[in-house]
Design an enzyme around this catalytic site. Structure first.
Site, PDB file in Angstrom:
ATOM      1  N   TYR A 236       0.819  -1.210   0.000  1.00 19.12           N
ATOM      2  CA  TYR A 236       0.000   0.000   0.000  1.00 19.12           C
ATOM      3  C   TYR A 236       0.855   1.262   0.000  1.00 19.12           C
ATOM      4  CZ  TYR A 236      -4.059  -2.917   0.551  1.00 19.12           C
ATOM      5  OH  TYR A 236      -5.034  -3.834   0.333  1.00 19.12           O
ATOM      6  N   ASP A 460     -13.055 -17.252   8.933  1.00 20.26           N
ATOM      7  CA  ASP A 460     -11.704 -16.863   8.536  1.00 20.26           C
ATOM      8  C   ASP A 460     -10.908 -16.600   9.821  1.00 20.26           C
ATOM      9  OD1 ASP A 460      -9.397 -15.605   7.780  1.00 20.26           O
ATOM     10  OD2 ASP A 460     -10.341 -14.171   6.408  1.00 20.26           O
ATOM     11  N   LYS A 489      -1.307 -16.882   8.541  1.00 18.98           N
ATOM     12  CA  LYS A 489      -0.481 -16.048   9.423  1.00 18.98           C
ATOM     13  C   LYS A 489       0.383 -16.843  10.412  1.00 18.98           C
ATOM     14  CE  LYS A 489      -2.338 -11.636   8.520  1.00 18.98           C
ATOM     15  NZ  LYS A 489      -3.690 -11.251   8.134  1.00 18.98           N
TER      16      LYS A 489
HETATM   17  C1  LIG Z   1      -4.220 -11.225   6.692  1.00 16.23           C
HETATM   18  C2  LIG Z   1      -5.562 -11.772   6.485  1.00 16.23           C
HETATM   19  C3  LIG Z   1      -5.923 -12.407   5.280  1.00 16.23           C
HETATM   20  C4  LIG Z   1      -5.005 -12.448   4.093  1.00 16.23           C
HETATM   21  O1  LIG Z   1      -3.861 -13.199   4.311  1.00 16.23           O
HETATM   22  P1  LIG Z   1      -2.582 -12.969   3.331  1.00 16.23           P
HETATM   23  O2  LIG Z   1      -1.640 -14.034   3.765  1.00 16.23           O
HETATM   24  O3  LIG Z   1      -2.117 -11.586   3.564  1.00 16.23           O
HETATM   25  O4  LIG Z   1      -3.062 -13.164   1.945  1.00 16.23           O
HETATM   26  C5  LIG Z   1      -7.172 -12.971   5.195  1.00 16.23           C
HETATM   27  N1  LIG Z   1      -8.028 -12.909   6.220  1.00 16.23           N
HETATM   28  C6  LIG Z   1      -7.722 -12.312   7.387  1.00 16.23           C
HETATM   29  C7  LIG Z   1      -8.706 -12.297   8.490  1.00 16.23           C
HETATM   30  C8  LIG Z   1      -6.493 -11.707   7.561  1.00 16.23           C
HETATM   31  O5  LIG Z   1      -6.190 -11.069   8.692  1.00 16.23           O
END
Ligand SMILES: *Cc1c(COP(=O)(O)O)cnc(C)c1O
Length: 651
Positions: A236, A460, A489
């Site tokens: 960004y 998610d 992550k």
């Molecule tokens: C960071 C994040 C993503 C994306 O993950 P990347 O590895 O950056 O593609 C998706 N969902 C949530 C909740 C996130 O915090």
């Protein structure tokens, strides 16, 4: 105070280090004196002193006052014991100790230069290390990058530890003929060993013994940063007048080290993934071992143990029933995969019009097209509205303290039931868009709605999973499980990119029974063995300790540490859940103030939008959390900066 300066061998520069340390101390106004324990290899005393003086460089000699800098001097260049014996003499250890003690009574700091290395005999019974250990003199160990020096350094350190010596520091310097890779790696290997043995001891680069030759392969740092500024996009960021970046050179534990020698506590866990600390030895070792066997192989037509082991571990970690796994290269891809699963699930059930998701305003699911399309429609991705698939959005969940209102979600679900394939949310914590902590009851209602309409329920957990909010999964607070779950992550502990989409047997079987049966996704680097090995090691770490308790302790400390922010004029709200602490401000301070606070506290913060926040490594100790909270308070006290039109910077 007495410091005992020894080397990992002869000729590593002990004498020069001793002299230079004395010089630096005196320059800083300290009363420091050097004493050589025993001098060998001198023809006579006056020549010895001249030679010594020459080697000491700029260090001022004190022999006028003390009479001698080396209590005992022998001509033959050998161990003190042998050199003395050849002259028909003996080294008088007690006389040496007595004269050093005498110096210590008259001077603030006595730098005692050892005779050779630690295990050099002074007489038939006594090694140099025996004297230092008995007298409890802290050790300064001088090392260099010559081949074999890691071995010599660690042997020396182990000997010192086994005798209960305090290790003050290791001084490391480049030496001629050492290629840059070894020069980079040697101090790191030494530091790794020290950390593994629970020592905070620093490996100091002296930068004095030798200068790197001018034709070094390394470019000056300013060159690197200039190249970076003109050519490389950062997240960004613009390439025209880009925001400042720091040149990271290494990281371990809680800290990132930069080329200018700063060490910063990573209060952001490098975007929330470094749960166990940077460069965790168990994870780097797992990656290293895997590189020796199989770094990559295509996952079409092949499988491998790291993937199988990881799938096993994930099934054990995930809520019961979510034991089918698709490996993705990043969180965004894992979300795309989840959405495809929902669509294929409905397709298999003959509902091919159901291709939309129902998501929540205030959410964030990633930066790829499909993941963007599920993120807050008024958030950072509005520019791409024209190219993105359109989904449905329910109102942003209320902040937790206001309770739970599901009506908007319920209405949208009922109105678009024939177009909706699934529901998606970030359970309990809407992170990257809103830093919104909402009521777990909301998830229970989502489960009910999903069951009612046969929507695929996707949680998610990429940000909130792995104990970030306390429990292993944020949704555990609701007592319900999803049909599909995305993890990423912290999966590899922040060592290499990997994510996964976990599905229930029902979702997997339905997709398999439908047409085409196959699940239609397959990235090039799917289930990369190095990443899977890292994730296995990371999950083993999660299993080996009580990370829930760590998150709860950090939660209590953040509540405590951040509460004074509530009374600051620029502060709108303070909220904490698990190892997540957020100060919501009316407007972020100016960038200069942010950089100033980072430097002043040695704490890396990355505020965005209206949020000054921390998501520290889960292994952060209380002292680190106190420092982070202090830095955040300092930043929240800074005057608001100019309004930005890009909504602040991302995450
Ligand atoms: C960071 C994040 C993503 C994306 O993950 P990347 O590895 O950056 O593609 C998706 N969902 C949530 C909740 C996130 O915090």
């Amino acid at each position: 105070m007495v410091l005992f300066i020894s080397g990992i061998g002869t000729g590593v520069g002990k004498t020069v280090v001793t002299g230079e340390m004395a010089r630096r101390l005196r320059e800083a106004g300290r009363d420091a004196i050097t004493v050589k324990m025993v001098q060998t290899g001198c023809v006579g005393r006056s020549e010895d002193l001249d030679e010594h003086r020459r080697m000491m460089g700029a260090a001022r000699f004190q022999e006028d006052e003390e009479g001698l800098t080396a209590p005992q001097i022998f001509a033959y260049p050998a161990s003190a014991e042998l050199a003395a014996r050849l002259e028909g003499a003996r080294v008088d250890v007690e006389k040496i100790v007595a004269s050093i003690k005498e110096c210590a009574a008259r001077h603030e700091i006595v730098l005692v230069e050892s005779a050779g290395g630690l295990m050099v005999p002074l007489d038939e019974k006594t090694l140099a290390i025996d004297v230092a250990a008995r007298e409890k003199w802290p050790l300064v160990l001088v090392a260099n990058g010559a081949l074999g020096s890691i071995n010599h350094t660690l042997l020396s350190l182990e000997a010192a530890l086994s005798r209960g010596m305090q290790i003050d520091r290791v001084i490391y310097d480049w030496s001629p003929d050492v290629p840059p890779e070894i020069d980079e790696d040697t101090p790191k290997a030494i530091e790794r060993w020290l950390r593994q043995h629970g020592l905070e001891t620093q490996v100091e680069r002296f930068g004095f013994l030798a200068q790197r030759p001018a034709q070094s392969a390394r470019r000056p740092r300013s060159d690197l940063l200039a190249f970076d500024r003109s050519r490389i996009w950062h997240p960004y960021a613009s390439l025209k007048d880009p925001p400042p970046v720091r040149l990271a050179t290494s990281a371990s534990g809680l800290e990132i080290e930069t080329a200018d020698g700063r060490r910063l506590i990573d209060a952001v866990s490098s975007w929330w993934c470094v749960a166990h600390g940077h460069n965790h030895p168990a994870i780097t070792e797992a990656i290293r071992r895997q590189t020796e066997k199989l770094s990559h192989v295509m996952f079409g037509g092949f499988t491998h143990e790291p993937a199988i082991e990881l799938a096993r571990r994930l099934a054990e970690f995930a809520p019961a029933g979510l034991d089918r796994v698709f490996f993705a290269d990043s969180g965004s891809i894992a979300v795309e995969v989840a959405v495809k699963m929902a669509t294929q699930y409905q397709h298999a059930k003959g509902r091919s019009r159901r291709t939309k998701m129902l998501a929540l305003k205030g959410g964030y699911h990633g930066d790829t097209a499909c993941a963007m399309a599920l993120s807050d429609p008024d958030g950072m991705h509005t520019l791409f509205a024209g190219m993105m698939p359109r989904h449905f959005f329910a109102d942003k969940p209320l902040p937790r303290w206001q309770g739970c209102d599901i009506s908007s979600l319920r209405e949208m679900a009922a109105a678009h039931r024939d177009e909706i394939a699934g529901l998606i949310c970030e359970p309990v914590l809407q992170a990257a868009n809103a830093m919104n902590i909402y009521h777990a009851d909301y998830l229970r209602e989502m489960r009910r709605i999903a069951d009612e309409y046969d929507f695929v329920l996707v949680f998610d957990e990429i940000a909130a999973g792995f104990h970030r909010t306390g429990p292993r999964w944020a949704h555990e607070a609701a007592g319900v499980a999803p049909d599909v779950m995305c993890v990423g992550k912290a999966l590899t502990g922040g060592h290499v990119t990997l994510a996964a989409t976990l599905a229930s047997a029902n979702v997997a079987d339905t997709i398999s029974a439908g047409s085409p049966g196959a699940f239609m996704h397959g990235p090039t680097y799917m289930a990369n063995p190095l990443a899977c090995a890292a994730a296995c090691a990371s999950l083993d770490l999660f299993k080996a300790a009580d990370y829930g308790a760590m998150a709860r302790r950090i939660e209590a400390e953040l509540r405590d540490g951040l509460s004074p922010a509530k009374s600051l004029p620029n502060v709108a709200d303070v909220r904490v859940i698990g190892a997540v602490g957020v100060i919501e401000v009316e407007r972020l301070p100016a960038r200069e103030d942010i950089e100033r606070v980072i430097d002043a506290h040695g704490v890396w913060l990355r505020p965005f939008s209206n949020f000054i926040y921390t998501m520290p490594p889960l292994v952060s100790d209380s002292a680190a959390i106190r420092r982070i909270a202090a830095a955040m308070l300092d930043l929240a006290s800074a005057p608001p900066g100019p309004a930005c039109d890009d909504g602040g910077f991302h995450e």
